[in-house]
Scaffold this motif. Sequence first.
Motif, PDB file in Angstrom:
ATOM      1  N   UNK A 144      71.787  42.716  53.119  1.00  0.00           N
ATOM      2  CA  UNK A 144      72.742  42.767  54.218  1.00  0.00           C
ATOM      3  C   UNK A 144      72.265  43.751  55.284  1.00  0.00           C
ATOM      4  N   UNK A 145      71.935  43.235  56.463  1.00  0.00           N
ATOM      5  CA  UNK A 145      71.497  44.085  57.564  1.00  0.00           C
ATOM      6  C   UNK A 145      72.610  45.020  58.049  1.00  0.00           C
ATOM      7  N   UNK A 146      73.845  44.707  57.724  1.00  0.00           N
ATOM      8  CA  UNK A 146      74.973  45.537  58.144  1.00  0.00           C
ATOM      9  C   UNK A 146      75.134  46.790  57.282  1.00  0.00           C
ATOM     10  N   UNK A 147      74.342  46.915  56.217  1.00  0.00           N
ATOM     11  CA  UNK A 147      74.504  48.039  55.293  1.00  0.00           C
ATOM     12  C   UNK A 147      73.189  48.810  55.177  1.00  0.00           C
ATOM     13  N   UNK A 148      73.355  50.124  54.956  1.00  0.00           N
ATOM     14  CA  UNK A 148      72.186  50.960  54.738  1.00  0.00           C
ATOM     15  C   UNK A 148      71.456  51.282  56.025  1.00  0.00           C
ATOM     16  N   UNK A 149      70.201  51.772  55.913  1.00  0.00           N
ATOM     17  CA  UNK A 149      69.454  51.993  54.666  1.00  0.00           C
ATOM     18  C   UNK A 149      70.031  53.146  53.849  1.00  0.00           C
ATOM     19  N   UNK A 150      69.688  53.171  52.543  1.00  0.00           N
ATOM     20  CA  UNK A 150      70.256  54.145  51.621  1.00  0.00           C
ATOM     21  C   UNK A 150      69.145  54.921  50.926  1.00  0.00           C
TER      22      UNK A 150
END
Length: 696
Positions: free
Chosen positions: A679-685
């Motif tokens: 998901x491009x909407x999350x992270x990076x982590x």
Amino acid sequence: MGDRCRLAAALAVGFLPGFARAADVARPAPPAFIDWSGPYLGLEGSAGASFGALNFDATTVGGRPVPPFTSGDATGRFDIGRDATSVVGGAFAGYNWQSGPWLYGIEADLAGANLKRPIASTVPGFGYEAVAPPFGLIRGKTDLYGTLRARLGIGFERALVYATFGLAGAETRILAEYPDLAGGPGARARYDLTRLGFTLGAGVQYAIGDHLALGLDYRYLDLGRSGRFDLGTVPGPNGGPVSTRVGAVSNQMLARLSWYPQGLALPPEADEGGPDAAALAERFSLHGQTTFFNQAVPGFRSPYRGPNSLVPHQAQATTTATLFLGLKLWEGTELYYNPEFSQGFGLSRTLGVAGFVNGEAQKAGAPFPKLRSNRYFLRQTFGLGGETEDVADGPNQVATRRDVERVTVVAGKFALGDFFDGNAYAHDPRVDFMNWSLWASTAWDFPANLPGFTQGVMVEYNRKEFAIRAAYTQVPKEPSNDVLDPRVFRRGGATIEFEERHVLPGLDQPGKLRIGLFSNVGNSANYRETVALTQAGLFADASEAADATRRPRRKSGLYLNLEQAVTADLGVFARASAADGRNENLSFTDVDRSLSGGISLKGTAWDRPADTVGLGATANGLSPAHRAFFANGGLGLLIGDGRLNYGTERAFEAFYALSLAKSVTLTFNYQFVVNPAYNRDRGPANFFGTRIHADF
């Protein structure tokens, strides 16, 4: 091999005297052990390794029972923070008395917590936050706790194994916030509890120097149930005084560093033992391991969450302890059994990243030590003559001599990774890489229950230049299910692998290339079908459609696996895997194609030959149908944000494994994941971890 021979001989003679007399085996001298007598003190701590529950019982508002909440009943009982976790740190001191290998002692400790987010727990695993409809928010928080414990133990060479029991106490604060049910000003209340209860536990420690020992300590705490008390008043005409009772229990796993000011007399290096011990070791094999892994993730971009999303700002820990028992029944026939304790969860309960970041995390995690019989299998070896080789005693391997050209049959319960997809540099998350996509070919959906084991048969034909192995095993009854399907003639998993062995020209260093094919038939849904039914409005989301349309379907794929030594200290590895991506995965994770590789370097150049540095990278992807499934609200084995802005999931991992002693390793681990759950909407982590591993 001498240490293990002498230990196996001592155990066999001590616990199987009848057998020893029948075999006319003389009692060998007991193994040397450390004298732990005297005072000691130390530090202990963990991040995310404390679990528990704060149970509010028969809560009433204005004399009326609160409606059932979370796990409620007719009286209005509810639990706050079940399986919550905490960050714990403290100090301890004690005194030991020892007679021979037997030890008894007394110990006191005091610990505190550093809680940043009220939704997580505090010490000792029973501080939580939860909305309690209809009257507001209740939180429990424990900042300080202590124990006074007796302990009984037995020493083995450099190790001490012990059990504990005693008293435990804690100061707990109950905080409440109540809105006015009529829309007026709200109210707050606080109640302080001092609780005294009992504790039971066990632990192991290992001397890493003349004054220092490293260990793991598990404890169960029960602080009992309070009397009924008042917790403020809910404002408004429908509110009233709040009355409740509360009880608290907790399970903790702590890493400990102990200092012995008087010094520890380390045992001398053992010799190879006598002929009787050697003969006994050719019949028995006894090994064990324990691994403790703490991991944390700070904040990252997270604009929305689904049921299987990775959650920022959290820490978790996992612990395993395994016994490897082996018995040679007769020449060529061996029986093995592996009981294993496990405790803890991966981050977000092992959810949110397809190439998950903790190789020790199980989908069957538990807040308390859980015992499973993970392996029990019979191995029959048929020698075909010619050249022979000696095999040293090891985990699930009785010392033996066998033909190089041979046929081996294994039947029982095992992990397919025990025999397939091996790699000298990236295959064991207890000692090397932790990311699932680095220690395994993640598009291979190997059949397994939740901890990763299955039942079936494996057959291998081995020669010096190559090996061919195949297995047929049970699959789970449905995706991510702990029950294996008994209908093996209609549903099952087939795996075949060819392993080529070579010496690379010019480098004179060994290498292996493995090619694997797999095909599983299990109860699963088709991605295109579930998406079509969801878009037609027949189901609320793709997961509901999947639940309604599962039937026996096939999933197939392949993997390539390369390991190559460049020098005696430097090795490289690479994996590539792909699956058809049409139907649901059953067992492992949500990956349809994966590419990974890296290097492993021993520390000889800086005079630390037992240390290891590892660097690896991986990229995972999904088929178009699989992407559409997640975009329409589908939930997979590990991931599902409710929607999807697709991008390849990429990860980097680096670790340094520091050898503290012959059998103890401390590892520092870092991972960086881009587009978690694709998901491009999350992270990076960013993920930070420490691992302690010990074996004997």
